[in-house]
Scaffold this motif. Sequence first.
Motif, PDB file in Angstrom:
ATOM      1  N   SER A 165       1.299   1.377  -6.947  1.00  0.00           N
ATOM      2  CA  SER A 165      -0.041   1.921  -6.715  1.00  0.00           C
ATOM      3  C   SER A 165      -0.942   1.790  -7.944  1.00  0.00           C
ATOM      4  O   SER A 165      -2.007   2.419  -7.982  1.00  0.00           O
ATOM      5  N   PHE A 225       6.892  13.932  -2.520  1.00  0.00           N
ATOM      6  CA  PHE A 225       5.620  14.074  -3.224  1.00  0.00           C
ATOM      7  C   PHE A 225       5.127  15.487  -2.970  1.00  0.00           C
ATOM      8  O   PHE A 225       4.932  15.903  -1.822  1.00  0.00           O
ATOM      9  N   SER A 256      -9.904   1.721   0.812  1.00  0.00           N
ATOM     10  CA  SER A 256      -8.741   0.864   0.526  1.00  0.00           C
ATOM     11  C   SER A 256      -9.107  -0.617   0.659  1.00  0.00           C
ATOM     12  O   SER A 256      -9.670  -1.037   1.674  1.00  0.00           O
ATOM     13  N   THR A 257      -8.748  -1.380  -0.367  1.00  0.00           N
ATOM     14  CA  THR A 257      -9.015  -2.822  -0.320  1.00  0.00           C
ATOM     15  C   THR A 257      -7.796  -3.580   0.219  1.00  0.00           C
ATOM     16  O   THR A 257      -7.916  -4.751   0.587  1.00  0.00           O
ATOM     17  N   SER A 258      -6.624  -2.944   0.234  1.00  0.00           N
ATOM     18  CA  SER A 258      -5.412  -3.613   0.717  1.00  0.00           C
ATOM     19  C   SER A 258      -5.272  -3.531   2.239  1.00  0.00           C
ATOM     20  O   SER A 258      -4.797  -4.468   2.879  1.00  0.00           O
ATOM     21  N   ALA A 280      -2.510   7.742   7.190  1.00  0.00           N
ATOM     22  CA  ALA A 280      -3.958   7.906   7.028  1.00  0.00           C
ATOM     23  C   ALA A 280      -4.405   7.102   5.814  1.00  0.00           C
ATOM     24  O   ALA A 280      -3.868   7.270   4.721  1.00  0.00           O
ATOM     25  N   ILE A 281      -5.380   6.233   6.026  1.00  0.00           N
ATOM     26  CA  ILE A 281      -5.800   5.313   4.970  1.00  0.00           C
ATOM     27  C   ILE A 281      -7.274   5.522   4.624  1.00  0.00           C
ATOM     28  O   ILE A 281      -8.137   5.547   5.510  1.00  0.00           O
ATOM     29  N   GLN A 282      -7.530   5.671   3.309  1.00  0.00           N
ATOM     30  CA  GLN A 282      -8.908   5.856   2.824  1.00  0.00           C
ATOM     31  C   GLN A 282      -9.767   4.656   3.246  1.00  0.00           C
ATOM     32  O   GLN A 282      -9.302   3.526   3.162  1.00  0.00           O
ATOM     33  N   LEU A 330       0.867  -1.185   0.000  1.00  0.00           N
ATOM     34  CA  LEU A 330       0.000   0.000   0.000  1.00  0.00           C
ATOM     35  C   LEU A 330       0.903   1.234   0.000  1.00  0.00           C
ATOM     36  O   LEU A 330       1.693   1.435   0.928  1.00  0.00           O
ATOM     37  N   VAL A 331       0.786   2.050  -1.051  1.00  0.00           N
ATOM     38  CA  VAL A 331       1.596   3.271  -1.164  1.00  0.00           C
ATOM     39  C   VAL A 331       0.876   4.404  -0.450  1.00  0.00           C
ATOM     40  O   VAL A 331      -0.334   4.589  -0.640  1.00  0.00           O
ATOM     41  N   ALA A 332       1.603   5.181   0.363  1.00  0.00           N
ATOM     42  CA  ALA A 332       0.972   6.278   1.103  1.00  0.00           C
ATOM     43  C   ALA A 332       1.911   7.469   1.248  1.00  0.00           C
ATOM     44  O   ALA A 332       3.081   7.307   1.584  1.00  0.00           O
ATOM     45  N   SER A 333       1.351   8.661   1.004  1.00  0.00           N
ATOM     46  CA  SER A 333       2.123   9.887   1.207  1.00  0.00           C
ATOM     47  C   SER A 333       1.712  10.577   2.507  1.00  0.00           C
ATOM     48  O   SER A 333       2.252  11.616   2.858  1.00  0.00           O
ATOM     49  N   SER A 334       0.749   9.988   3.215  1.00  0.00           N
ATOM     50  CA  SER A 334       0.283  10.575   4.473  1.00  0.00           C
ATOM     51  C   SER A 334       1.087  10.084   5.671  1.00  0.00           C
ATOM     52  O   SER A 334       0.728  10.359   6.814  1.00  0.00           O
ATOM     53  N   ARG A 354       1.223  -5.012  -9.176  1.00  0.00           N
ATOM     54  CA  ARG A 354       1.960  -4.068  -8.328  1.00  0.00           C
ATOM     55  C   ARG A 354       3.387  -4.530  -7.987  1.00  0.00           C
ATOM     56  O   ARG A 354       4.312  -3.735  -7.978  1.00  0.00           O
TER      57      ARG A 354
HETATM   58  C1  LIG Z   1       1.803   9.089  -4.275  1.00  0.00           C
HETATM   59  C2  LIG Z   1       0.621   8.369  -3.716  1.00  0.00           C
HETATM   60  C3  LIG Z   1       0.250   8.588  -2.403  1.00  0.00           C
HETATM   61  C4  LIG Z   1      -0.832   7.919  -1.837  1.00  0.00           C
HETATM   62  N1  LIG Z   1      -1.134   8.152  -0.527  1.00  0.00           N
HETATM   63  C5  LIG Z   1      -2.159   7.482   0.037  1.00  0.00           C
HETATM   64  C6  LIG Z   1      -2.454   7.654   1.420  1.00  0.00           C
HETATM   65  O1  LIG Z   1      -1.779   8.386   2.133  1.00  0.00           O
HETATM   66  N2  LIG Z   1      -3.497   6.958   1.936  1.00  0.00           N
HETATM   67  C7  LIG Z   1      -4.265   6.112   1.164  1.00  0.00           C
HETATM   68  O2  LIG Z   1      -5.187   5.513   1.688  1.00  0.00           O
HETATM   69  N3  LIG Z   1      -3.998   5.915  -0.140  1.00  0.00           N
HETATM   70  C8  LIG Z   1      -2.970   6.584  -0.725  1.00  0.00           C
HETATM   71  N4  LIG Z   1      -2.685   6.380  -2.039  1.00  0.00           N
HETATM   72  C9  LIG Z   1      -3.537   5.443  -2.808  1.00  0.00           C
HETATM   73  C10 LIG Z   1      -3.159   3.993  -2.490  1.00  0.00           C
HETATM   74  O3  LIG Z   1      -1.808   3.768  -2.791  1.00  0.00           O
HETATM   75  C11 LIG Z   1      -3.982   2.983  -3.294  1.00  0.00           C
HETATM   76  O4  LIG Z   1      -3.878   3.244  -4.655  1.00  0.00           O
HETATM   77  C12 LIG Z   1      -5.425   2.991  -2.883  1.00  0.00           C
HETATM   78  O5  LIG Z   1      -5.502   2.740  -1.514  1.00  0.00           O
HETATM   79  C13 LIG Z   1      -6.265   1.939  -3.627  1.00  0.00           C
HETATM   80  O6  LIG Z   1      -5.669   0.687  -3.565  1.00  0.00           O
HETATM   81  P1  LIG Z   1      -6.138  -0.487  -2.587  1.00  0.00           P
HETATM   82  O7  LIG Z   1      -7.583  -0.697  -2.839  1.00  0.00           O
HETATM   83  O8  LIG Z   1      -5.270  -1.638  -2.972  1.00  0.00           O
HETATM   84  O9  LIG Z   1      -5.887  -0.054  -1.179  1.00  0.00           O
HETATM   85  C14 LIG Z   1      -1.594   7.024  -2.614  1.00  0.00           C
HETATM   86  C15 LIG Z   1      -1.224   6.799  -3.947  1.00  0.00           C
HETATM   87  C16 LIG Z   1      -0.136   7.451  -4.495  1.00  0.00           C
HETATM   88  C17 LIG Z   1       0.270   7.156  -5.917  1.00  0.00           C
END
Ligand SMILES: Cc1cc2nc3c(=O)[nH]c(=O)nc-3n(C[C@H](O)[C@H](O)[C@H](O)COP(=O)(O)O)c2cc1C
Length: 168
Positions: free
Chosen positions: A94, A158, A65-67, A60-62, A41-45, A101
Amino acid sequence: VLTAELLRYDGDTLALRRAFAQYPSGVVALIAEVDGAPTPLVASSFTVGVSANPPLVSVAIQHSSTSWPAIRGADRIGVSVFAHDQAGLARQLSVPDRERRLQGVDLQGSGSSARYLDGAAMWFETSLHDEVRAGDHTIALLEVRALREFEARLPLIFHNSTFTTLRD
Ligand SMILES: Cc1cc2nc3c(=O)[nH]c(=O)nc-3n(C[C@H](O)[C@H](O)[C@H](O)COP(=O)(O)O)c2cc1C
């Protein structure tokens, strides 16, 4: 005091996103082996220094998110801080297609479910300490169990929705 003009927030999420994007951050990959499959799971938060005792970092995760539902169940979660020359890797990790991935990506591990990216600027081995609901995200508080710094590798940045690097 001079009169300062601010844009009142009226639900214009585009303006809010632009303002949030103006704040620079690093980028990490959370990776854990789940049922025999490494899950990233890629995150910039990602934020360090949340707490020193116990040592906590956060991400912080949306809610969409499915991962995360898979990763959160792992005993140990690896955090790799992307290095300045890993923007392509951050994009690959991502992509929407979860199967693609980690294609061709070398991972490292050290006896736990945590996995790490070769060539990263930093590694943290973490365990989930707590989760706090925060609007449409969940703040995951991760306890640092082990760490490794690669001093020669500068981190990826980022900023304004694009990847960049540190300059003097
Ligand atoms: C640069 C970048 C930063 C991201 N930062 C976050 C983040 O902080 N939190 C988050 O939930 N998803 C973030 N995402 C999106 C997730 O990496 C991911 O694409 C999203 O959660 C959907 O995938 P999943 O369903 O496998 O979780 C970011 C993506 C990118 C490319």
